[in-house]
Design a protein around this motif. Sequence first.
Motif, PDB file in Angstrom:
ATOM      1  N   GLY A   1       0.833  -1.196   0.000  1.00  0.00           N
ATOM      2  CA  GLY A   1       0.000   0.000   0.000  1.00  0.00           C
ATOM      3  C   GLY A   1       0.869   1.248   0.000  1.00  0.00           C
ATOM      4  N   ASN A   2       0.297   2.328  -0.485  1.00  0.00           N
ATOM      5  CA  ASN A   2       1.036   3.596  -0.506  1.00  0.00           C
ATOM      6  C   ASN A   2       0.094   4.778  -0.279  1.00  0.00           C
ATOM      7  N   GLY A   3      -0.896   4.573   0.616  1.00  0.00           N
ATOM      8  CA  GLY A   3      -1.788   5.665   1.000  1.00  0.00           C
ATOM      9  C   GLY A   3      -1.172   6.481   2.127  1.00  0.00           C
ATOM     10  N   SER A   4      -2.005   7.235   2.825  1.00  0.00           N
ATOM     11  CA  SER A   4      -1.507   8.157   3.863  1.00  0.00           C
ATOM     12  C   SER A   4      -0.725   7.411   4.943  1.00  0.00           C
ATOM     13  N   SER A   5      -1.232   6.234   5.375  1.00  0.00           N
ATOM     14  CA  SER A   5      -0.547   5.496   6.446  1.00  0.00           C
ATOM     15  C   SER A   5       0.810   5.010   5.953  1.00  0.00           C
TER      16      SER A   5
ATOM     17  N   ARG B   1       0.146  -0.527  -5.771  1.00  0.00           N
ATOM     18  CA  ARG B   1      -0.824  -0.960  -6.782  1.00  0.00           C
ATOM     19  C   ARG B   1      -1.212   0.227  -7.671  1.00  0.00           C
ATOM     20  N   THR B   2      -1.417   1.367  -7.046  1.00  0.00           N
ATOM     21  CA  THR B   2      -1.811   2.568  -7.792  1.00  0.00           C
ATOM     22  C   THR B   2      -0.986   3.742  -7.269  1.00  0.00           C
ATOM     23  N   ALA B   3      -0.420   4.513  -8.163  1.00  0.00           N
ATOM     24  CA  ALA B   3       0.354   5.681  -7.714  1.00  0.00           C
ATOM     25  C   ALA B   3      -0.584   6.692  -7.045  1.00  0.00           C
TER      26      ALA B   3
ATOM     27  N   LYS C   1      -8.466  10.418  -5.406  1.00  0.00           N
ATOM     28  CA  LYS C   1      -8.336   9.688  -4.133  1.00  0.00           C
ATOM     29  C   LYS C   1      -8.104  10.718  -3.043  1.00  0.00           C
ATOM     30  N   ARG C   2      -8.306  10.334  -1.800  1.00  0.00           N
ATOM     31  CA  ARG C   2      -7.982  11.228  -0.686  1.00  0.00           C
ATOM     32  C   ARG C   2      -6.508  11.638  -0.837  1.00  0.00           C
ATOM     33  N   LEU C   3      -6.272  12.946  -0.954  1.00  0.00           N
ATOM     34  CA  LEU C   3      -4.919  13.429  -1.211  1.00  0.00           C
ATOM     35  C   LEU C   3      -3.996  13.093  -0.044  1.00  0.00           C
TER      36      LEU C   3
ATOM     37  N   SER D   1     -11.200   4.326  -4.669  1.00  0.00           N
ATOM     38  CA  SER D   1     -10.762   4.864  -3.380  1.00  0.00           C
ATOM     39  C   SER D   1     -11.749   4.454  -2.305  1.00  0.00           C
ATOM     40  N   TRP D   2     -11.375   4.702  -1.050  1.00  0.00           N
ATOM     41  CA  TRP D   2     -12.275   4.349   0.043  1.00  0.00           C
ATOM     42  C   TRP D   2     -13.496   5.266   0.114  1.00  0.00           C
ATOM     43  N   TYR D   3     -13.518   6.297  -0.727  1.00  0.00           N
ATOM     44  CA  TYR D   3     -14.695   7.173  -0.794  1.00  0.00           C
ATOM     45  C   TYR D   3     -15.898   6.469  -1.428  1.00  0.00           C
TER      46      TYR D   3
HETATM   47  P1  NA7 Z   1      -5.879   4.013   2.111  1.00  0.00           P
HETATM   48  O1  NA7 Z   1      -5.749   5.441   1.770  1.00  0.00           O
HETATM   49  O2  NA7 Z   1      -7.182   3.353   1.845  1.00  0.00           O
HETATM   50  O3  NA7 Z   1      -4.711   3.265   1.334  1.00  0.00           O
HETATM   51  C1  NA7 Z   1      -4.659   1.858   1.266  1.00  0.00           C
HETATM   52  C2  NA7 Z   1      -3.520   1.465   0.358  1.00  0.00           C
HETATM   53  O4  NA7 Z   1      -3.440   0.050   0.335  1.00  0.00           O
HETATM   54  C3  NA7 Z   1      -3.694   1.908  -1.076  1.00  0.00           C
HETATM   55  O5  NA7 Z   1      -2.447   2.264  -1.588  1.00  0.00           O
HETATM   56  C4  NA7 Z   1      -4.235   0.648  -1.740  1.00  0.00           C
HETATM   57  O6  NA7 Z   1      -3.972   0.560  -3.114  1.00  0.00           O
HETATM   58  C5  NA7 Z   1      -3.473  -0.398  -1.016  1.00  0.00           C
HETATM   59  N1  NA7 Z   1      -4.082  -1.726  -1.061  1.00  0.00           N
HETATM   60  C6  NA7 Z   1      -5.276  -2.103  -0.518  1.00  0.00           C
HETATM   61  N2  NA7 Z   1      -5.500  -3.406  -0.767  1.00  0.00           N
HETATM   62  C7  NA7 Z   1      -4.431  -3.849  -1.472  1.00  0.00           C
HETATM   63  C8  NA7 Z   1      -4.080  -5.093  -2.029  1.00  0.00           C
HETATM   64  N3  NA7 Z   1      -4.893  -6.156  -1.918  1.00  0.00           N
HETATM   65  N4  NA7 Z   1      -2.914  -5.192  -2.704  1.00  0.00           N
HETATM   66  C9  NA7 Z   1      -2.099  -4.121  -2.836  1.00  0.00           C
HETATM   67  N5  NA7 Z   1      -2.384  -2.914  -2.323  1.00  0.00           N
HETATM   68  C10 NA7 Z   1      -3.531  -2.773  -1.652  1.00  0.00           C
HETATM   69  O7  NA7 Z   1      -5.547   3.723   3.648  1.00  0.00           O
HETATM   70  P2  NA7 Z   1      -4.585   4.519   4.625  1.00  0.00           P
HETATM   71  O8  NA7 Z   1      -4.591   3.771   5.906  1.00  0.00           O
HETATM   72  O9  NA7 Z   1      -3.285   4.794   3.996  1.00  0.00           O
HETATM   73  O10 NA7 Z   1      -5.287   5.912   4.817  1.00  0.00           O
HETATM   74  C11 NA7 Z   1      -6.660   5.972   5.179  1.00  0.00           C
HETATM   75  C12 NA7 Z   1      -7.046   7.375   5.529  1.00  0.00           C
HETATM   76  O11 NA7 Z   1      -6.550   7.690   6.819  1.00  0.00           O
HETATM   77  C13 NA7 Z   1      -6.510   8.467   4.681  1.00  0.00           C
HETATM   78  O12 NA7 Z   1      -7.192   8.639   3.485  1.00  0.00           O
HETATM   79  C14 NA7 Z   1      -6.624   9.666   5.573  1.00  0.00           C
HETATM   80  O13 NA7 Z   1      -7.951  10.155   5.541  1.00  0.00           O
HETATM   81  C15 NA7 Z   1      -6.326   9.090   6.921  1.00  0.00           C
HETATM   82  P3  NA7 Z   1      -5.012   1.151  -4.222  1.00  0.00           P
HETATM   83  O14 NA7 Z   1      -4.798   2.643  -4.185  1.00  0.00           O
HETATM   84  O15 NA7 Z   1      -6.389   0.757  -3.753  1.00  0.00           O
HETATM   85  O16 NA7 Z   1      -4.635   0.533  -5.484  1.00  0.00           O
END
Ligand code: NA7
Length: 502
Positions: free
Chosen positions: A190-194, A214-216, A298-300, A460-462
């Motif tokens: 994963g590469n979101g905020s956490s 998975r997604t930039a 996505k959530r920036l 996105s989680w939205y």
């Molecule tokens: P996010 O923003 O939902 O990010 C989750 C990350 O995990 C995102 O990069 C996802 O990739 C990745 N992901 C999820 N499932 C998989 C699988 N199966 N394989 C590979 N990668 C995966 O969660 P965060 O905890 O970082 O942040 C949540 C919120 O907390 C944030 O928006 C702020 O409001 C504070 P994807 O982009 O879906 O391809």
Amino acid sequence: MVRAETATQNTMKVRKMASKHIIIIGAGAAGIRMGIQLREMGITSFQIVEKDDSVGGTWRDNTYPGVACDVPAQYYCYPFAPNTTVKNTFATGSQLWDYFQDIATRFEIDGHIRFGVEVTDAEWVAGRWKLTTTDGEILHADIVIGAVGRLRVPHYPVIEGLDDFGGPVVHSARWDKNLSLEGKRVGVIGNGSSAVQIISATVDSVGHLDVYQRTAQWVYPWKNKEIDPEELERARTSDSEAIRAYDRARDTFRALFEGIAAGADAEKRNAACVDALNSVKDPVLRAKLTPDYPVGCKRLVVSGTFYDAIQRPNVSVVTERIARVEREGIRMADGALRPLDIIVLATGFHADSYLRPMRVTGEDGMTLDDIWSDVFLNYNSIALPFMPNFFMVNGPFSPGGSISIIEIIETHVNYVARLIDRVVRDHVEIAPKIERSEKFVHDARERAKKTIWYTGGCSSWYLDANGVPLVNPLTSTQLEELMRDVVFSDFNVRPAQVEVAT
Ligand code: NA7
């Protein structure tokens, strides 16, 4: 201390309140705030039940390296209790945990909380709520408020072989404090905020870091600067200065991000993100990190350190698809094995859990699953048809993403307080009408379909299972407008079935 503004200042109006028992579920930012509001209204007959052993919700649960809030600390606080202790733009997770613990004590909420009590079922029986806990205890309440938080239930990815991995596997939201990454080969999925915070915080100490992307993501490069100590001192010693600091931080945040959903004021924001991305020198790495969707879809992600960290020689950004996990590491779709000691799942949350897994059964045996089988039917994100005297803070179609959650909580709590006032003062049961709830949901969804979250073409989680945002694209001003007046004609209001105790 600045005094809380409340919807109900007149305690005479609420003289029957002592006879109503109220249970708040959750002692995070929303539950604590609801408790403060009830006390301000002169209501002390309430209890907060909290499944864990301390207050603070998300800031208690998330303890991963680098955990911080990406909303400025001077704004991420209750407006009547400014945070004047954090010395930097952004507070760390533990600083926020401290803040909420301090608030719970200062506002005399501690004494109302029962820790280690997890509600599994809420059932409307003969005009009262009957709650069942994991221990089998039965609790009764006239009014229930679900203040359970939004990004609460961790999302564990389904990856073949994950259980077979030879080393520790840890989710960002369930960090093991005894886990040391020092010198280890760490894989962050994963590469979101956490993830971005974990990467920045650990890059200097790990042996090698694999980032499985998975997604930039777009990253807004907001530096975590030290607040001018003189300004901080002024805020610490003067209520009006503290409020000014709050207002300034709020206005800065709003100016930067409030227009995101509508795609407004995008030029500067987009340019900052593009400039930050362009600081990546290696064209191959830069290409990997370049999103194929617009800024804000996505959530920036907010980070002033990510692009520096990701360019370190001990970091690899892996974009090949994960085939499976094996004892030694992660096997990629192209057949290569990437050996690892530790896997970090920074894979986010089930953002559509809301009150669940708690089961809620209201009038006529209608359950939460029944009313949420198609869309997340509710009214103004705070009430549910068929569920009299059951309220939520931060329910489905709450705004999000570009407003501080604390500001949403403030607005929701004030609104719920006025419903509670009516329930208690007039001794009634109150639940929103189905058609008004349907209209709220319809309007929110239609509004959301015009946003970049929907039109931007990203996941996105939205988004709900149908790809429509569950997040309401309201600005804070629009939210205040929506919730300024309680429209009682939108509710079914009828005399309470239970006698008023005297
Ligand atoms: P996010 O923003 O939902 O990010 C989750 C990350 O995990 C995102 O990069 C996802 O990739 C990745 N992901 C999820 N499932 C998989 C699988 N199966 N394989 C590979 N990668 C995966 O969660 P965060 O905890 O970082 O942040 C949540 C919120 O907390 C944030 O928006 C702020 O409001 C504070 P994807 O982009 O879906 O391809």
